[in-house]
Design a protein around this motif. Structure first.
Motif, PDB file in Angstrom:
ATOM      1  N   HIS A  79       0.965  -1.110   0.055  1.00  0.00           N
ATOM      2  CA  HIS A  79      -0.222  -0.032   0.076  1.00  0.00           C
ATOM      3  C   HIS A  79       0.909   1.354   0.152  1.00  0.00           C
ATOM      4  CE1 HIS A  79       1.164  -0.595   4.218  1.00  0.00           C
ATOM      5  NE2 HIS A  79       0.951   0.433   4.355  1.00  0.00           N
ATOM      6  N   VAL A  80       2.257   1.108   0.354  1.00  0.00           N
ATOM      7  CA  VAL A  80       2.982   2.226   0.404  1.00  0.00           C
ATOM      8  C   VAL A  80       3.235   2.734  -0.860  1.00  0.00           C
ATOM      9  CG1 VAL A  80       5.410   2.945   1.079  1.00  0.00           C
ATOM     10  CG2 VAL A  80       4.196   1.280   2.593  1.00  0.00           C
ATOM     11  N   GLY A  81       3.168   4.359  -0.799  1.00  0.00           N
ATOM     12  CA  GLY A  81       3.238   4.920  -2.007  1.00  0.00           C
ATOM     13  C   GLY A  81       2.099   5.232  -2.714  1.00  0.00           C
ATOM     14  N   SER A  82       0.985   4.589  -2.455  1.00  0.00           N
ATOM     15  CA  SER A  82      -0.478   4.639  -3.257  1.00  0.00           C
ATOM     16  C   SER A  82      -1.421   5.795  -2.685  1.00  0.00           C
ATOM     17  CB  SER A  82      -1.427   3.199  -3.027  1.00  0.00           C
ATOM     18  OG  SER A  82      -1.527   3.032  -1.751  1.00  0.00           O
ATOM     19  N   ILE A  83      -2.190   6.314  -3.231  1.00  0.00           N
ATOM     20  CA  ILE A  83      -3.088   7.553  -2.771  1.00  0.00           C
ATOM     21  C   ILE A  83      -4.522   7.036  -2.879  1.00  0.00           C
ATOM     22  CG2 ILE A  83      -3.877   9.854  -3.379  1.00  0.00           C
ATOM     23  CD1 ILE A  83      -1.130  10.678  -4.304  1.00  0.00           C
ATOM     24  N   HIS A  84      -5.057   6.949  -1.645  1.00  0.00           N
ATOM     25  CA  HIS A  84      -6.661   6.779  -1.816  1.00  0.00           C
ATOM     26  C   HIS A  84      -7.461   7.857  -1.834  1.00  0.00           C
ATOM     27  CE1 HIS A  84     -10.094   4.630   0.877  1.00  0.00           C
ATOM     28  NE2 HIS A  84     -10.351   4.680  -0.314  1.00  0.00           N
ATOM     29  N   HIS A  85      -8.117   7.929  -2.951  1.00  0.00           N
ATOM     30  CA  HIS A  85      -9.156   9.022  -3.256  1.00  0.00           C
ATOM     31  C   HIS A  85     -10.577   8.619  -2.754  1.00  0.00           C
ATOM     32  CE1 HIS A  85      -6.554  11.408  -5.691  1.00  0.00           C
ATOM     33  NE2 HIS A  85      -6.144  10.283  -6.322  1.00  0.00           N
ATOM     34  N   THR A  87     -14.244   9.504  -0.867  1.00  0.00           N
ATOM     35  CA  THR A  87     -15.423  10.424  -0.429  1.00  0.00           C
ATOM     36  C   THR A  87     -16.102  10.094   0.692  1.00  0.00           C
ATOM     37  OG1 THR A  87     -15.402  10.950  -2.894  1.00  0.00           O
ATOM     38  CG2 THR A  87     -17.264  11.699  -1.410  1.00  0.00           C
ATOM     39  N   GLU A  88     -16.216  10.568   1.805  1.00  0.00           N
ATOM     40  CA  GLU A  88     -16.553  10.463   2.977  1.00  0.00           C
ATOM     41  C   GLU A  88     -17.357  11.619   3.889  1.00  0.00           C
ATOM     42  OE1 GLU A  88     -13.843   8.613   5.767  1.00  0.00           O
ATOM     43  OE2 GLU A  88     -12.229   9.474   4.788  1.00  0.00           O
ATOM     44  N   ARG A  89     -18.120  11.096   4.859  1.00  0.00           N
ATOM     45  CA  ARG A  89     -19.020  12.008   5.623  1.00  0.00           C
ATOM     46  C   ARG A  89     -17.953  11.939   7.127  1.00  0.00           C
ATOM     47  NH1 ARG A  89     -23.015   9.562   3.219  1.00  0.00           N
ATOM     48  NH2 ARG A  89     -24.314  10.760   1.709  1.00  0.00           N
ATOM     49  N   PHE A  90     -18.134  12.621   7.774  1.00  0.00           N
ATOM     50  CA  PHE A  90     -17.576  12.808   9.368  1.00  0.00           C
ATOM     51  C   PHE A  90     -18.723  12.801  10.286  1.00  0.00           C
ATOM     52  CE2 PHE A  90     -13.685  14.232   6.971  1.00  0.00           C
ATOM     53  CZ  PHE A  90     -12.918  12.771   7.211  1.00  0.00           C
ATOM     54  N   THR A  91     -19.412  11.635  10.510  1.00  0.00           N
ATOM     55  CA  THR A  91     -20.614  11.602  11.378  1.00  0.00           C
ATOM     56  C   THR A  91     -21.460  12.952  11.235  1.00  0.00           C
ATOM     57  OG1 THR A  91     -18.905  10.635  12.931  1.00  0.00           O
ATOM     58  CG2 THR A  91     -20.924  11.428  13.835  1.00  0.00           C
ATOM     59  N   GLY A  92     -22.238  12.851  10.116  1.00  0.00           N
ATOM     60  CA  GLY A  92     -23.376  13.915   9.921  1.00  0.00           C
ATOM     61  C   GLY A  92     -22.973  14.994   8.891  1.00  0.00           C
ATOM     62  N   SER A  93     -21.414  15.214   8.492  1.00  0.00           N
ATOM     63  CA  SER A  93     -21.350  16.381   7.720  1.00  0.00           C
ATOM     64  C   SER A  93     -21.609  15.916   6.270  1.00  0.00           C
ATOM     65  CB  SER A  93     -19.638  16.509   7.901  1.00  0.00           C
ATOM     66  OG  SER A  93     -19.021  15.430   7.451  1.00  0.00           O
ATOM     67  N   GLU A  94     -21.378  16.852   5.346  1.00  0.00           N
ATOM     68  CA  GLU A  94     -21.669  16.743   4.063  1.00  0.00           C
ATOM     69  C   GLU A  94     -20.442  16.063   3.514  1.00  0.00           C
ATOM     70  OE1 GLU A  94     -24.294  17.572   1.872  1.00  0.00           O
ATOM     71  OE2 GLU A  94     -25.145  17.819   3.792  1.00  0.00           O
ATOM     72  N   PRO A  95     -20.494  15.053   2.485  1.00  0.00           N
ATOM     73  CA  PRO A  95     -19.421  14.296   1.879  1.00  0.00           C
ATOM     74  C   PRO A  95     -18.342  15.220   1.461  1.00  0.00           C
ATOM     75  CG  PRO A  95     -21.452  13.474   0.920  1.00  0.00           C
ATOM     76  CD  PRO A  95     -21.761  14.888   1.538  1.00  0.00           C
ATOM     77  N   GLU A  96     -17.065  14.883   1.668  1.00  0.00           N
ATOM     78  CA  GLU A  96     -15.720  15.364   1.398  1.00  0.00           C
ATOM     79  C   GLU A  96     -14.944  14.601   0.614  1.00  0.00           C
ATOM     80  OE1 GLU A  96     -13.864  17.225   4.852  1.00  0.00           O
ATOM     81  OE2 GLU A  96     -15.746  17.412   5.797  1.00  0.00           O
ATOM     82  N   GLN A  97     -14.135  15.125  -0.388  1.00  0.00           N
ATOM     83  CA  GLN A  97     -13.084  14.425  -0.818  1.00  0.00           C
ATOM     84  C   GLN A  97     -11.646  14.363  -0.287  1.00  0.00           C
ATOM     85  OE1 GLN A  97     -13.664  15.806  -5.146  1.00  0.00           O
ATOM     86  NE2 GLN A  97     -13.710  13.846  -5.632  1.00  0.00           N
ATOM     87  N   LEU A  98     -11.242  13.373  -0.152  1.00  0.00           N
ATOM     88  CA  LEU A  98      -9.867  13.386   0.475  1.00  0.00           C
ATOM     89  C   LEU A  98      -8.789  12.599  -0.321  1.00  0.00           C
ATOM     90  CD1 LEU A  98     -11.013  12.691   4.140  1.00  0.00           C
ATOM     91  CD2 LEU A  98     -10.533  14.792   3.130  1.00  0.00           C
ATOM     92  N   ALA A  99      -7.523  13.071  -0.234  1.00  0.00           N
ATOM     93  CA  ALA A  99      -6.548  12.231  -0.808  1.00  0.00           C
ATOM     94  C   ALA A  99      -5.552  11.908   0.305  1.00  0.00           C
ATOM     95  CB  ALA A  99      -5.679  12.955  -1.839  1.00  0.00           C
ATOM     96  N   ILE A 100      -5.292  10.464   0.455  1.00  0.00           N
ATOM     97  CA  ILE A 100      -4.852   9.950   1.531  1.00  0.00           C
ATOM     98  C   ILE A 100      -3.563   9.075   0.948  1.00  0.00           C
ATOM     99  CG2 ILE A 100      -4.705   8.359   3.691  1.00  0.00           C
ATOM    100  CD1 ILE A 100      -7.825   8.714   3.807  1.00  0.00           C
ATOM    101  N   GLN A 101      -2.416   9.512   1.231  1.00  0.00           N
ATOM    102  CA  GLN A 101      -1.081   8.946   0.641  1.00  0.00           C
ATOM    103  C   GLN A 101      -0.319   8.308   1.646  1.00  0.00           C
ATOM    104  OE1 GLN A 101       2.225  11.559   0.238  1.00  0.00           O
ATOM    105  NE2 GLN A 101       2.492  10.974  -1.926  1.00  0.00           N
ATOM    106  N   PHE A 102      -0.219   6.851   1.559  1.00  0.00           N
ATOM    107  CA  PHE A 102       0.366   6.016   2.270  1.00  0.00           C
ATOM    108  C   PHE A 102       2.109   6.141   2.298  1.00  0.00           C
ATOM    109  CE2 PHE A 102      -3.850   4.547   1.725  1.00  0.00           C
ATOM    110  CZ  PHE A 102      -4.505   4.533   3.062  1.00  0.00           C
TER     111      PHE A 102
END
Length: 228
Positions: A79-85, A87-102
């Motif tokens: 998984h190292v080096g990959s980027i997880h794109h 889309t998620e909510r945080f307990t009631g929030s509107e969906p947000e797009q995130l980029a998580i780079q391992f």
């Protein structure tokens, strides 16, 4: 606890902040979550990120908050080096797009101390990442994503796995000259309890099916043991 003090996580002894959140002096928002994952192991946890769950599996992981999942810059076998794109909510929030780079854990921890903790069984799984907002987050010249630092640290026990998760939201921003007020606007105080609940819920949910999925997906390597 500051990110520079994260080596404290290599010691299983209770910390002053195992579950909660705090605003650090420089404005970084530190969120800590402890999740017990029965029947799970650190090996299973690391495998899950290497499995790179798509949208269907991502929704299994948190049926309420998770929306969509894609992966980029992947490498075979890690998984190292990959980027997880994500889309998620945080307990009631509107969906947000995130980029998580391992990232390689040796970037976060002193390699000899980490190796000793692994040898002692204090660490049996470790996921480290940089995170940023949107599909195209800002990056440093070396390609690392700018924004949040994330640590998932696993320790196997007789009953399953203890997971420590720590977010340092906005860690890179003070070094770029941004004042505290900028971080408070980017990562408001009310985000902390919502993120804490989201993270606890998603890993409690994952623990319900991860052992069976891990066994089934690896059945050609390790034959399953029927329960009867």
């Amino acid at each position: 606890m500051r990110f520079s003090e994260c080596s404290r996580l290599l010691d299983p002894a209770p910390m002053p902040l195992e579950m909660g959140f705090e605003r650090l002096d420089d404005g970084v928002l530190h969120v800590a979550i402890r999740t017990d994952m029965p029947r799970c192991t650190g090996a299973m946890f690391e495998w899950w990120f290497g499995f790179r769950p798509g949208t269907r599996e991502y929704i299994w992981w948190h049926p309420t908050d998770h929306v969509a999942s894609e992966w980029a810059e992947t490498r075979e076998g890690t998984h190292v080096g990959s980027i997880h794109h994500a889309t998620e909510r945080f307990t009631g929030s509107e969906p947000e797009q995130l980029a998580i780079q391992f990232r390689d854990p040796d970037e976060f921890f002193e390699p000899e101390a980490l190796a000793a903790a692994r040898a002692a069984g204090a660490v049996t799984g470790l996921i480290c990442a940089h995170g940023g907002p949107g599909p195209e987050p800002k990056r440093k010249p070396d390609g690392s994503v700018i924004g949040t630092r994330l640590i998932h640290l696993c320790r196997d026990t007789p009953w399953g796995m203890a997971l420590r998760t720590h977010f340092f939201m906005g860690h890179d921003i003070p070094g770029m000259g941004a004042p505290r007020a900028v971080l408070e606007e980017m990562f408001p105080d009310d985000l902390a309890p919502r993120l804490l609940q989201h993270c606890y819920d998603e890993f409690s949910t994952l623990a319900r099916f991860l052992p069976s999925l891990y066994e089934a997906e690896r059945r050609d390597q390790v034959p399953p043991t029927p329960p009867w």
